[in-house]
Design a protein around this motif. Structure first.
Motif, short mmCIF file in Angstrom:
data_model
loop_
_atom_site.label_atom_id
_atom_site.label_comp_id
_atom_site.label_asym_id
_atom_site.label_seq_id
_atom_site.Cartn_x
_atom_site.Cartn_y
_atom_site.Cartn_z
N ASP A 1 0.82 -1.20 0.00
CA ASP A 1 0.00 0.00 0.00
C ASP A 1 0.86 1.27 0.00
O ASP A 1 2.10 1.20 -0.01
CB ASP A 1 -0.99 -0.02 1.16
CG ASP A 1 -0.33 0.00 2.53
OD1 ASP A 1 0.79 0.53 2.67
OD2 ASP A 1 -0.94 -0.52 3.50
N ALA A 2 0.19 2.42 0.04
CA ALA A 2 0.91 3.69 -0.08
C ALA A 2 1.83 3.96 1.10
O ALA A 2 2.74 4.79 1.01
CB ALA A 2 -0.09 4.84 -0.23
N ASP B 1 8.26 5.12 1.14
CA ASP B 1 8.59 6.14 0.14
C ASP B 1 8.17 5.67 -1.26
O ASP B 1 7.55 6.43 -2.02
CB ASP B 1 10.10 6.40 0.13
CG ASP B 1 10.60 7.05 1.42
OD1 ASP B 1 9.80 7.73 2.09
OD2 ASP B 1 11.79 6.87 1.73
N ILE B 2 8.50 4.44 -1.57
CA ILE B 2 8.19 3.92 -2.91
C ILE B 2 6.69 3.68 -3.05
O ILE B 2 6.09 3.94 -4.10
CB ILE B 2 8.99 2.63 -3.17
CG1 ILE B 2 10.49 2.92 -3.07
CG2 ILE B 2 8.65 2.05 -4.53
CD1 ILE B 2 11.35 1.67 -3.11
N GLY B 3 6.05 3.18 -1.96
CA GLY B 3 4.62 2.94 -2.00
C GLY B 3 3.84 4.22 -2.28
O GLY B 3 2.92 4.24 -3.11
N LEU C 1 1.00 -1.00 -6.63
CA LEU C 1 1.95 -2.10 -6.44
C LEU C 1 1.14 -3.35 -6.12
O LEU C 1 0.93 -3.71 -4.96
CB LEU C 1 2.93 -1.79 -5.31
CG LEU C 1 3.90 -0.64 -5.55
CD1 LEU C 1 4.60 -0.24 -4.26
CD2 LEU C 1 4.93 -1.01 -6.63
N VAL C 2 0.61 -3.98 -7.16
CA VAL C 2 -0.27 -5.14 -7.00
C VAL C 2 0.21 -6.24 -7.94
O VAL C 2 0.55 -5.97 -9.10
CB VAL C 2 -1.74 -4.80 -7.32
CG1 VAL C 2 -2.63 -6.02 -7.08
CG2 VAL C 2 -2.21 -3.63 -6.48
N ALA C 3 0.22 -7.47 -7.44
CA ALA C 3 0.58 -8.61 -8.28
C ALA C 3 -0.27 -9.81 -7.90
O ALA C 3 -0.45 -10.10 -6.72
CB ALA C 3 2.05 -8.95 -8.15
#
Length: 816
Positions: free
Chosen positions: A502-503, A615-617, A635-637
Motif C-alpha cells: 500500500d501507499a 517512500d516507494i509505495g 503495487l499489485v501482483a
C-alpha cells in the motif's frame, strides 16, 4: 523435541540476500494461533445470519434396505419446523453429488428409494433451532424392506453376491492390472520370493470440528452464498454450483476456519447439498453441521480398507528385484473419487528402494459401508505397511540385518532425480544418512541390551524400524490415470496469491486456500519477509472466497508449503522488481545498481542513498508522473504457481508420468512392550528422523510430524470401523471407536536431515502426512520384534488387544 535449530539456511540462486537466509528456516511463531486461542476465528458453527434455520438429518438404521414409505406429517406439525424433505423432494432442489468416476454409480445427498449403508440420510429437516430439528427427525416414520447386506469385500466379488448398485454388472466397480518393467523375468531369476497376505482396516479422520455449511439462497437473483469448511471452494466451485443448481457466476463460497480435517473435508458435497436444499425450500439461510454420530457414520472420507497379496523377489545377496501387489480395496457404497487413492499409492509403491519392476493389480469393490475418500495418507499408507513388512520378512529369511538390507537397496544420492517403475520421479534424498541418524538417535545397542534383560524376566520388548516415503505436492493426474478414458483428465493443481504494497509500505497478501489446520499465514509471511527483508509480523494475510478468481487447490497431498512458497515468492519478486525500478528512477540510477535489504531499497555499495518501502509505495500510488514512463500506478501482483515438475501419463499407461515428485523420507524407530496374555501394547519411546527438504519452519514441521505419529498410533493399535454381519456399524461413537489419548503416546523425539528439492522454491518439500505414513508400519515392526520368540508375524492393522492375543494363540498352536 526437534533438533532443527532456528538458524539461517543457505540461499538458493536468485535470493535477494546473498549467502544466508534470514527467515526461511526459522521457527517464526504461528500467526494463526492468537485468534484461534482467543476464540476469534470464524468456524461454520460461528456463522449467524438473519433468519437462519438449523438442519438435521434422519439416518437409516439399516445397511441395505428399500424405502417403502416415509410419513413426515408428524414432523411437519411440530412448531418451529420450516421444512421436511425426503430424498425425492430434495432431488427437485439440488442435483446428485458430483463424482470423478467413469462408472455409473449415482449418489444423492438424501437417499431415494434405497439406502446402501448404515447412516445414509433418508430425510432432512430445517427448524428454528437444532433441538427442534432433531425432534422432528425422530417424529418421521419410515417403513423399510431390509435387503441382504454385503460386508466382506471378497464375498462381494462373487458373481451371485447381492449388488450394491443395479447400474453395475457386479460389485467390482473397477479392476486393472498393470506391469512396469520385467516382472516375470525378475520373479524367474529371483533367489528368494517373499510372500505375505496383509489386511489394513479402515479408520477415519475424526476431526474436532465436523463437516458443515451455511447456505443462503436468494430466490430473486437465483444466487447462493455458502459458508463452509470445504477445501475445494477455490478449486472446484463449478462442481458445487452444478450440484446446488446455481449458475457458476451466482455462487459465492466463503471459507471458514477449519477445526481439523486431515483430508476429510476436501469435497464435502453432502453437507452443502443438504444445507442448500433446505435453504431453497425455505427461502432462508440454513446451517447444517454434522454431529459426531453423523460424522462417524456418514462422512464419506474414511480411510482405505484393503487386502493385499504381495510378493517381493530378491537376489541371493538381498538385492530387491521385483514387487507384485494384488489388492482388493473395499470402497463402501459409493465411488465418488473413483480409484484416486491408488494414485497416491502408485506414487511410491517401491518405497525408497531400487526395485526395477512392479505388478499392480487392483480391484475396487463396493460394499454396504460408508464410502472411502481422501484421508491423511490417502492410500499410500497401507502400501508402506505391506512393503516394509515384506522387507522385514526378507531380512529374516535371508539372515540379513533389517537395517543392512535396507541400506543395500536404497536409492543412492547420486541417482536422483530417480524414476520409479510406474513413472513417478523422486527429486532428492539421502536415505542411508537418515537411517544412520535414526539408529544413532534411538541408541539401538542400549535398547537391544534392555530387550535381552527383559526377556530373561519373561517380558517382551520390541524395537521397530520403518523407512518410508512421503510423496508430496500432488498433480491432478493421479485421480484419473488408471482410466484409459477418464471423465475429467485434469492436470492443473495451481496455487494463487494476490499481493499488494500500500501507499504506506504495508504488505497485504490474499490467499486462495483456507485455514485448514496448517499455517498458510505463517508460511506466506515468512516468504514475504525473506524476499523484502522485513519482519513477518508486519505482513497482513487474508483469505479469498470463490468470487475472487484465486485459483487454489488448497491443502492436501502435503503440498501447501511447496505451492504457497512458489506463489508468494513469484508475487513478491514481481512487486519487488517494480519497486526497484521506481526507486532507481527516483535516485537516478540503473535498476541493476539497486538492491532491497531489510525493507530498504538502496544503492549497492552506497547504503546512504536509499528509499523506504513507504517512500516507494507513496510514489507508486499517488505520483504517477514521478515514476518510469512504462509503469502503471500501484503495487499489485497476482501470481498463480503451477505444479513445479509434472509430466502427463503415456497413452498406454506404461508410464504414469511424474505426478508426485517432491518426495520426503523418514525413518521411525518405536520401542514397545507387549503383554502376550492381555494383548496390550505399550509404547515406551519413539524416535523419528525426517527429511522434508529445506525446513521452512521447524516448529510447524515438528507439529505436523508429531501429530501424524499420534494419528499413526491410532491406526496401528485401535482405530477401526467395524461392521457386523448384518452390516450394522459397531463403532458409532467414541465409546466404541477408540482414538489415542495422552496415555498412549510416549515422548516423541524428532530430528531432521535436509536434502533440498531441486524442483521447488527454497528447496522445500511437504511434511503434512509423513508421521502417519510411517508410524503404523514402524509400530507393527516393533510388535513383531517383541513377539518374535513366540513365532508371531504381524500382518493386520490395527493390532487391537484381541488381535494380538489371537496372533499369539495361533503361533503357539501352530496355525499360520
Amino acid at each position: 523435541m526437534s533438533t532443527v535449530e532456528d538458524r539461517p539456511t543457505t540461499a538458493t540462486t536468485g535470493s535477494p540476500r546473498e549467502g544466508e537466509r534470514r527467515w526461511v528456516g526459522r521457527s517464526v511463531p504461528r500467526k494463526e494461533d492468537p485468534k484461534l486461542l482467543a476464540g476469534r476465528a470464524t468456524f461454520v458453527g460461528d456463522v449467524t445470519l438473519p433468519g437462519m434455520l438449523h438442519g438435521a438429518v434422519l439416518r437409516s438404521p439399516h445397511a441395505h434396505a428399500r424405502i417403502v414409505s416415509i410419513d413426515t406429517s408428524a414432523a411437519e406439525a411440530i412448531p418451529g419446523v420450516a421444512a421436511v424433505l425426503t430424498g425425492a423432494q430434495a432431488a427437485e432442489l439440488v442435483n446428485p453429488m458430483p463424482a470423478f468416476c467413469a462408472e455409473p454409480v449415482p449418489q444423492t445427498a438424501v437417499a431415494i428409494e434405497r439406502v446402501r449403508y448404515p447412516g445414509e440420510a433418508v430425510a432432512i429437516v430445517a427448524a428454528t433451532d437444532r433441538y427442534i430439528a432433531e425432534d422432528a427427525c425422530a417424529a418421521i416414520r419410515v417403513e423399510y424392506e431390509v435387503l441382504p447386506a454385503v460386508v466382506d469385500p471378497e464375498a462381494a466379488m462373487a458373481p451371485d453376491a447381492t449388488r450394491i448398485h443395479e447400474t453395475l454388472d457386479s460389485n467390482v466397480a473397477f479392476h486393472r492390472t498393470l506391469d512396469f518393467g520385467d516382472v516375470e523375468g525378475d520373479l524367474a531369476r529371483a533367489h528368494t520370493v517373499v510372500r505375505t497376505r496383509a489386511r489394513w482396516h479402515r479408520m477415519g479422520a475424526q476431526p474436532m470440528e465436523t463437516a458443515g455449511a451455511v447456505a443462503s439462497w436468494d430466490p430473486f437473483d437465483k444466487s447462493m452464498t455458502v459458508y463452509s469448511n470445504s477445501n475445494f471452494h477455490n478449486f472446484l466451485p463449478w462442481a458445487f454450483a452444478g450440484m446446488l443448481g446455481v449458475s457458476t457466476n451466482r455462487l459465492r463460497m466463503i471459507p471458514c476456519a477449519v477445526g481439523g480435517s486431515f483430508g476429510s473435508k476436501h469435497f464435502i458435497t453432502k453437507v452443502l447439498a443438504i444445507a442448500g436444499a433446505l435453504s431453497k425450500a425455505t427461502g432462508r439461510p440454513v446451517q447444517y453441521l454434522e454431529d459426531r454420530v453423523d460424522n462417524i457414520a456418514a462422512n464419506d472420507n474414511v480411510g482405505c480398507d484393503r487386502i493385499y497379496d504381495a510378493e517381493l523377489a530378491l537376489a541371493e545377496d538381498g538385492e530387491m528385484l521385483g514387487l507384485t501387489l494384488r489388492i482388493i480395496d473395499d470402497y463402501g457404497a459409493y465411488f465418488q473419487f473413483a480409484h484416486g487413492q491408488h494414485g497416491n499409492a502408485m506414487a511410491q509403491p517401491t518405497g525408497p528402494y531400487r526395485i526395477s519392476s512392479l505388478r499392480y493389480d487392483v480391484s475396487c469393490v463396493l460394499t454396504n459401508k460408508v464410502q472411502q475418500g481422501f484421508f491423511r495418507g490417502a492410500g499410500a499408507d497401507p502400501g508402506n505397511f505391506v512393503l516394509e513388512r515384506l522387507v522385514d520378512k526378507a531380512a529374516e529369511q535371508l539372515g540379513i540385518d533389517r537395517a543392512e538390507i535396507r541400506r543395500r537397496n536404497f536409492i543412492r544420492p547420486d541417482q536422483f532425480p530417480f524414476k520409479t517403475p510406474p513413472g513417478n520421479v523422486y527429486d532428492s534424498g539421502n536415505y542411508a544418512a537418515v537411517l544412520d541418524k535414526a539408529l544413532e538417535l534411538a541408541g539401538i545397542d542400549d535398547w537391544r541390551a534392555e530387550q535381552e534383560r527383559l526377556r530373561a524376566e519373561g517380558r517382551y520388548l520390541g524395537i521397530g524400524l520403518a523407512t518410508c516415503q512421503e510423496r508430496t505436492g500432488y498433480n491432478a493426474s493421479e485421480w484419473w490415470f488408471l482410466y484409459d478414458n477418464p471423465p475429467l483428465p485434469a492436470t492443473s493443481t495451481p496455487e494463487s496469491v494476490k499481493m499488494d504494497v500500500d501507499a504506506m509500505g504495508g504488505v497485504r497478501v490474499e490467499v486462495g486456500c483456507p485455514l485448514w489446520g496448517n499455517s498458510p499465514e505463517t508460511v506466506v509471511s515468512q516468504v514475504v519477509a525473506e524476499e523484502f527483508g522485513i519482519d513477518p509480523a508486519d505482513v497482513s494475510v487474508t483469505y479469498a472466497d470463490s468470487t475472487t478468481g484465486a485459483m487454489s487447490a488448497g491443502p492436501g497431498g502435503s503440498r501447501l508449503t511447496i505451492m504457497l512458497s512458489g506463489a508468494t515468492r513469484g508475487a513478491a519478486r514481481t512487486i519487488r522488481d517494480k519497486m526497484i525500478r521506481i526507486a532507481a528512477h527516483a535516485m537516478e540510477m540503473d535498476p541493476a545498481d539497486v538492491e532491497c535489504v531489510d525493507g530498504t531499497f538502496r544503492a549497492k555499495g552506497a547504503p546512504g542513498t536509499s528509499m523506504s518501502m513507504a517512500d516507494i509505495g507513496m510514489r507508486a500510488h499517488l505520483f504517477f508522473h514521478d515514476t518510469p514512463e512504462d509503469e502503471s500506478s500501484g503495487l499489485v501482483a497476482v501470481h498463480t504457481y503451477d505444479h513445479p515438475y509434472s509430466t502427463p501419463p503415456s497413452a498406454d499407461r506404461k508410464d504414469m508420468g511424474a505426478f508426485y515428485p517432491m518426495v520426503s523420507h523418514a525413518c521411525h524407530i518405536p520401542i514397545v512392550e507387549v503383554d502376550p496374555e492381555t494383548g496390550v501394547v505399550t509404547l515406551r519411546a519413539y524416535y523419528a528422523v525426517n527429511d522434508c527438504g529445506t525446513v521452512m519452519n521447524p516448529t510447524l514441521v515438528e507439529g505436523q510430524i508429531v501429530g501424524g505419529i499420534v494419528q499413526g498410533i491410532g491406526a496401528a493399535l485401535m482405530e477401526e470401523y467395524r461392521y457386523g454381519e448384518d452390516g450394522a456399524l459397531d463403532t458409532p461413537t467414541f465409546r466404541e471407536y477408540l482414538v489415542p489419548s495422552m496415555h498412549e503416546v510416549p515422548e516423541i523425539v524428532v530430528e531432521h536431515l535436509e536434502t533440498p528439492s531441486p524442483f521447488t522454491e527454497y528447496g522445500v518439500k511437504g511434511a503434512g502426512e509423513g508421521g502417519r505414513l510411517v508410524a503404523p508400519t514402524a509400530i507393527a515392526s516393533a510388535v513383531d520384534d517383541a513377539l518374535k520368540p513366540l513365532g508371531v508375524w504381524v500382518d493386520e492393522l490395527p493390532m487391537t488387544p484381541e488381535r494380538v492375543v489371537g496372533m499369539v494363540t495361533d503361533a503357539r498352536e501352530g496355525r499360520p
